[in-house]
Design a protein around this motif. Structure first.
Motif, PDB file in Angstrom:
ATOM      1  N   GLY A   1      45.974  30.270  42.966  1.00  0.00           N
ATOM      2  CA  GLY A   1      44.564  31.190  42.073  1.00  0.00           C
ATOM      3  C   GLY A   1      45.373  31.436  40.612  1.00  0.00           C
ATOM      4  O   GLY A   1      44.701  32.887  40.862  1.00  0.00           O
ATOM      5  N   PHE A   2      46.352  31.224  40.508  1.00  0.00           N
ATOM      6  CA  PHE A   2      47.235  31.899  39.041  1.00  0.00           C
ATOM      7  C   PHE A   2      45.736  31.692  37.435  1.00  0.00           C
ATOM      8  O   PHE A   2      45.896  31.946  36.923  1.00  0.00           O
ATOM      9  CB  PHE A   2      48.290  32.593  39.178  1.00  0.00           C
ATOM     10  CG  PHE A   2      48.460  33.355  37.628  1.00  0.00           C
ATOM     11  CD1 PHE A   2      49.113  34.425  37.246  1.00  0.00           C
ATOM     12  CD2 PHE A   2      49.617  32.252  37.094  1.00  0.00           C
ATOM     13  CE1 PHE A   2      49.352  34.626  36.149  1.00  0.00           C
ATOM     14  CE2 PHE A   2      50.135  32.611  36.000  1.00  0.00           C
ATOM     15  CZ  PHE A   2      49.955  33.630  35.623  1.00  0.00           C
ATOM     16  N   LEU A   3      46.180  30.043  38.658  1.00  0.00           N
ATOM     17  CA  LEU A   3      46.270  29.425  37.419  1.00  0.00           C
ATOM     18  C   LEU A   3      44.318  28.549  37.071  1.00  0.00           C
ATOM     19  O   LEU A   3      44.023  28.408  36.057  1.00  0.00           O
ATOM     20  CB  LEU A   3      46.767  27.786  37.997  1.00  0.00           C
ATOM     21  CG  LEU A   3      48.258  27.499  37.715  1.00  0.00           C
ATOM     22  CD1 LEU A   3      48.968  26.961  38.086  1.00  0.00           C
ATOM     23  CD2 LEU A   3      48.840  28.006  36.340  1.00  0.00           C
ATOM     24  N   SER A   4      43.678  29.366  38.503  1.00  0.00           N
ATOM     25  CA  SER A   4      42.600  28.671  38.197  1.00  0.00           C
ATOM     26  C   SER A   4      41.207  29.002  39.007  1.00  0.00           C
ATOM     27  O   SER A   4      42.084  30.288  40.215  1.00  0.00           O
ATOM     28  CB  SER A   4      42.165  27.105  39.142  1.00  0.00           C
ATOM     29  OG  SER A   4      41.171  27.136  39.815  1.00  0.00           O
ATOM     30  N   ASP A   5      40.777  29.470  38.723  1.00  0.00           N
ATOM     31  CA  ASP A   5      39.784  30.549  39.191  1.00  0.00           C
ATOM     32  C   ASP A   5      38.357  30.290  40.320  1.00  0.00           C
ATOM     33  O   ASP A   5      38.114  30.866  40.910  1.00  0.00           O
ATOM     34  CB  ASP A   5      38.520  31.291  38.279  1.00  0.00           C
ATOM     35  CG  ASP A   5      39.410  32.214  37.222  1.00  0.00           C
ATOM     36  OD1 ASP A   5      40.715  32.024  37.772  1.00  0.00           O
ATOM     37  OD2 ASP A   5      39.402  32.344  36.116  1.00  0.00           O
ATOM     38  N   ASP A   6      38.526  28.321  40.056  1.00  0.00           N
ATOM     39  CA  ASP A   6      37.838  27.259  41.109  1.00  0.00           C
ATOM     40  C   ASP A   6      38.428  27.148  42.059  1.00  0.00           C
ATOM     41  O   ASP A   6      38.163  25.820  42.417  1.00  0.00           O
ATOM     42  CB  ASP A   6      36.532  26.996  40.230  1.00  0.00           C
ATOM     43  CG  ASP A   6      37.295  26.254  39.041  1.00  0.00           C
ATOM     44  OD1 ASP A   6      38.147  26.064  39.392  1.00  0.00           O
ATOM     45  OD2 ASP A   6      36.441  25.799  38.639  1.00  0.00           O
ATOM     46  N   GLY A   7      39.411  27.737  42.487  1.00  0.00           N
ATOM     47  CA  GLY A   7      40.211  26.859  43.453  1.00  0.00           C
ATOM     48  C   GLY A   7      41.135  24.998  42.959  1.00  0.00           C
ATOM     49  O   GLY A   7      41.101  24.367  43.895  1.00  0.00           O
ATOM     50  N   GLY A   8      41.109  25.035  42.235  1.00  0.00           N
ATOM     51  CA  GLY A   8      41.719  23.793  40.907  1.00  0.00           C
ATOM     52  C   GLY A   8      41.219  22.677  40.275  1.00  0.00           C
ATOM     53  O   GLY A   8      41.578  22.298  39.769  1.00  0.00           O
ATOM     54  N   ASP A   9      39.863  23.529  40.708  1.00  0.00           N
ATOM     55  CA  ASP A   9      38.530  22.022  39.488  1.00  0.00           C
ATOM     56  C   ASP A   9      39.050  22.498  38.500  1.00  0.00           C
ATOM     57  O   ASP A   9      39.279  21.490  37.372  1.00  0.00           O
ATOM     58  CB  ASP A   9      36.795  22.952  40.020  1.00  0.00           C
ATOM     59  CG  ASP A   9      36.375  21.727  39.515  1.00  0.00           C
ATOM     60  OD1 ASP A   9      36.834  20.789  39.466  1.00  0.00           O
ATOM     61  OD2 ASP A   9      34.811  22.017  38.805  1.00  0.00           O
ATOM     62  N   THR A  10      38.766  23.873  37.580  1.00  0.00           N
ATOM     63  CA  THR A  10      39.121  23.776  36.408  1.00  0.00           C
ATOM     64  C   THR A  10      40.774  24.698  36.086  1.00  0.00           C
ATOM     65  O   THR A  10      40.730  25.848  36.917  1.00  0.00           O
ATOM     66  CB  THR A  10      38.058  24.437  35.543  1.00  0.00           C
ATOM     67  OG1 THR A  10      37.940  25.982  35.496  1.00  0.00           O
ATOM     68  CG2 THR A  10      36.490  23.945  35.876  1.00  0.00           C
ATOM     69  N   TYR A  11      41.270  24.763  34.611  1.00  0.00           N
ATOM     70  CA  TYR A  11      42.132  25.454  34.684  1.00  0.00           C
ATOM     71  C   TYR A  11      42.046  26.613  34.274  1.00  0.00           C
ATOM     72  O   TYR A  11      41.138  26.705  32.965  1.00  0.00           O
ATOM     73  CB  TYR A  11      42.959  25.088  33.617  1.00  0.00           C
ATOM     74  CG  TYR A  11      44.461  25.267  33.477  1.00  0.00           C
ATOM     75  CD1 TYR A  11      44.972  25.974  33.934  1.00  0.00           C
ATOM     76  CD2 TYR A  11      45.035  25.342  32.341  1.00  0.00           C
ATOM     77  CE1 TYR A  11      46.476  26.691  33.436  1.00  0.00           C
ATOM     78  CE2 TYR A  11      45.928  25.750  31.520  1.00  0.00           C
ATOM     79  CZ  TYR A  11      46.593  26.647  32.371  1.00  0.00           C
ATOM     80  OH  TYR A  11      48.482  27.705  31.908  1.00  0.00           O
ATOM     81  N   ASN A  12      41.988  27.543  34.492  1.00  0.00           N
ATOM     82  CA  ASN A  12      41.614  29.480  34.119  1.00  0.00           C
ATOM     83  C   ASN A  12      43.081  29.493  32.169  1.00  0.00           C
ATOM     84  O   ASN A  12      42.672  30.440  31.001  1.00  0.00           O
ATOM     85  CB  ASN A  12      41.511  30.444  34.258  1.00  0.00           C
ATOM     86  CG  ASN A  12      42.880  29.970  35.032  1.00  0.00           C
ATOM     87  OD1 ASN A  12      44.250  30.395  34.591  1.00  0.00           O
ATOM     88  ND2 ASN A  12      43.078  31.296  35.958  1.00  0.00           N
TER      89      ASN A  12
ATOM     90  N   LEU B   1      47.155  38.057  42.603  1.00  0.00           N
ATOM     91  CA  LEU B   1      47.686  37.528  43.778  1.00  0.00           C
ATOM     92  C   LEU B   1      47.918  37.600  44.526  1.00  0.00           C
ATOM     93  O   LEU B   1      48.701  36.686  45.770  1.00  0.00           O
ATOM     94  CB  LEU B   1      47.848  36.115  42.905  1.00  0.00           C
ATOM     95  CG  LEU B   1      48.296  34.470  43.698  1.00  0.00           C
ATOM     96  CD1 LEU B   1      47.045  33.978  44.402  1.00  0.00           C
ATOM     97  CD2 LEU B   1      48.431  33.412  42.617  1.00  0.00           C
ATOM     98  N   ASN B   2      49.592  38.180  44.446  1.00  0.00           N
ATOM     99  CA  ASN B   2      50.797  38.227  45.079  1.00  0.00           C
ATOM    100  C   ASN B   2      50.601  39.916  45.927  1.00  0.00           C
ATOM    101  O   ASN B   2      51.239  39.596  46.608  1.00  0.00           O
ATOM    102  CB  ASN B   2      51.856  38.500  44.042  1.00  0.00           C
ATOM    103  CG  ASN B   2      52.113  37.221  43.765  1.00  0.00           C
ATOM    104  OD1 ASN B   2      53.298  35.952  44.651  1.00  0.00           O
ATOM    105  ND2 ASN B   2      51.870  36.532  42.182  1.00  0.00           N
ATOM    106  N   LYS B   3      49.209  40.012  45.528  1.00  0.00           N
ATOM    107  CA  LYS B   3      49.102  41.628  46.282  1.00  0.00           C
ATOM    108  C   LYS B   3      50.228  42.202  46.393  1.00  0.00           C
ATOM    109  O   LYS B   3      50.266  42.978  46.879  1.00  0.00           O
ATOM    110  CB  LYS B   3      48.603  41.219  48.267  1.00  0.00           C
ATOM    111  CG  LYS B   3      47.603  39.599  48.388  1.00  0.00           C
ATOM    112  CD  LYS B   3      47.955  40.091  49.851  1.00  0.00           C
ATOM    113  CE  LYS B   3      46.605  39.372  50.357  1.00  0.00           C
ATOM    114  NZ  LYS B   3      46.672  38.192  49.673  1.00  0.00           N
ATOM    115  N   MET B   4      49.761  42.694  44.967  1.00  0.00           N
ATOM    116  CA  MET B   4      51.714  43.763  44.477  1.00  0.00           C
ATOM    117  C   MET B   4      50.474  44.546  43.672  1.00  0.00           C
ATOM    118  O   MET B   4      49.480  44.408  43.544  1.00  0.00           O
ATOM    119  CB  MET B   4      52.104  43.604  43.522  1.00  0.00           C
ATOM    120  CG  MET B   4      53.193  41.948  44.065  1.00  0.00           C
ATOM    121  SD  MET B   4      53.797  41.043  42.318  1.00  0.00           S
ATOM    122  CE  MET B   4      54.380  42.460  41.880  1.00  0.00           C
TER     123      MET B   4
END
Ligand code: GDP
Ligand code: MN
Length: 349
Positions: free
Chosen positions: A216-227, A335-338
């Protein structure tokens, strides 16, 4: 892991400097710097800051690595500034050259094209060797094999606040494997096919993808593309056994075969970050809000005025990059709910 027995007593007997003020055992840890002889005065500034703010209290070792032999001046200046033991290593040729499967003509064309497009370091061969070395080899250098933890330091960095506790012990005690102070978006021109290579590797090695990871840090679409979010790797405190693990080595070797260190200009920052994001649990990646840090052109100045006063910080909170739109640190918090540190809204305005 237990503390390093050799360092259980107060170190720093070799240099005639005052003993470390922080009592107790030490971790099996070292600073590590990749540098050229010509970087001596820039790394001197960094060492002075790290020693003043942290290491004079702990006296951890410092490993210096170079693709050329270090000269006497480099060794003399850096040894005089450090409180722990210093070690100087030369990088084996195989780790700083083109693998045989790389098509030299194709790589040269890429460099010329990137130079024409004015992409930073786009025409540099040495920068590519550097990125590949930091991605795949520094943790396997013979001098690094003795250690479990590392803290990477580059030339001309700054530390703005006192660090009064053992950050390596913190990592171990809290089951952390990788850490950062700054995060941002990578220039897409330098990594156009990195994510395709990553997805291919993920498909071939599902066993290395950990549940509860930081996709979720790296991708906004579940891993399809890299943000393009990544942790800035000029600062890292991390676990060397993770980098030496089958998961990490497999990932590096797969990327290396695909050739993007030379056919594009893949940086070690996105490589480390993607690996950490996929092969570590998200709780194993730590944000050091309390390590105030600068590497041109970005500053991490800790949010929270009381903390800055208590730790004699000298950074301007207005320079803090964390809550800027080009930083990815807010995503890490989400992502880490902090909860973001108290004061972030005022200091951001
Ligand atoms: P930047 O931070 O991406 O602009 O890149 P730097 O110029 O800071 O390089 C990253 C790190 O690699 C620094 O610690 C440099 O000292 C080191 N470095 C870069 N190029 C070379 C090189 O050709 N040889 C050696 N030995 N170190 C290098
Ligand atoms: Mn740098």
């Amino acid at each position: 892991k237990e503390s390093h027995p050799d360092q259980a007593t107060t170190p720093n007997t070799h240099a005639g400097l005052p003993p470390a003020t922080n009592p107790g055992p030490r971790m099996n840890a070292t600073f590590v710097t990749l540098a050229r002889n010509s970087d001596v005065w820039e790394i001197a500034r960094s060492i002075r800051q790290v020693e003043d703010r942290f290491n004079k209290k702990f006296n951890y070792d410092w490993v210096f690595l170079n693709d050329q032999p270090f000269d006497d001046q480099f060794k003399a200046v850096t040894s005089a500034l450090t409180s722990g033991n210093t070690k100087y290593g030369e990088i084996p040729k195989e780790h700083w050259s083109f693998p045989e499967w790389i098509d030299q003509d194709k790589a040269a064309k890429v460099r010329a094209d990137m130079a024409a497009r004015k992409i930073i370091y786009g025409d540099s061969i040495s920068y590519r060797h550097m990125c590949r070395y930091e991605s795949g080899f520094f943790f396997r250098h013979p001098l690094m094999l003795d250690y479990e933890w590392y803290w990477r330091v580059e030339p001309s960095i700054e530390l703005f606040c006192d660090i009064d506790y053992d950050t390596f012990k913190f990592m171990a005690d809290n089951k952390k494997k990788y850490s950062f102070t700054l995060s941002l978006y990578e220039y897409v021109e330098t990594i156009p096919t990195l994510w395709e290579s990553t997805k291919k590797w993920m498909k071939n090695h599902p066993e290395h993808i950990v549940e509860g990871n930081s996709m979720g840090f790296l991708s906004d679409d579940g891993g399809d593309t890299y943000n393009h979010c990544h942790f800035w790797s000029n600062f890292e405190i991390g676990n060397l056994d993770w980098l030496r693990s089958p998961a990490y080595i497999d990932y590096f070797e797969s990327l290396d075969k695909d050739g993007g260190f030379f056919y594009e200009r893949w940086g070690d920052a996105p490589v480390h970050s993607i690996a950490a994001g996929l092969t570590l649990k998200k709780e194993e990646i730590h944000f050091f809000n309390d390590i105030a840090y600068y590497h041109v052109p970005f500053t991490h100045c800790p949010t929270g005025e009381q903390y800055r006063m208590d730790h004699k910080c000298h950074c301007n909170p207005k320079d803090n990059f964390d809550w800027n739109g080009y930083s990815c640190t807010a995503r890490y918090y989400e992502l880490n709910k902090m909860d973001k540190p108290a004061g972030w809204e005022q200091e951001n305005s």
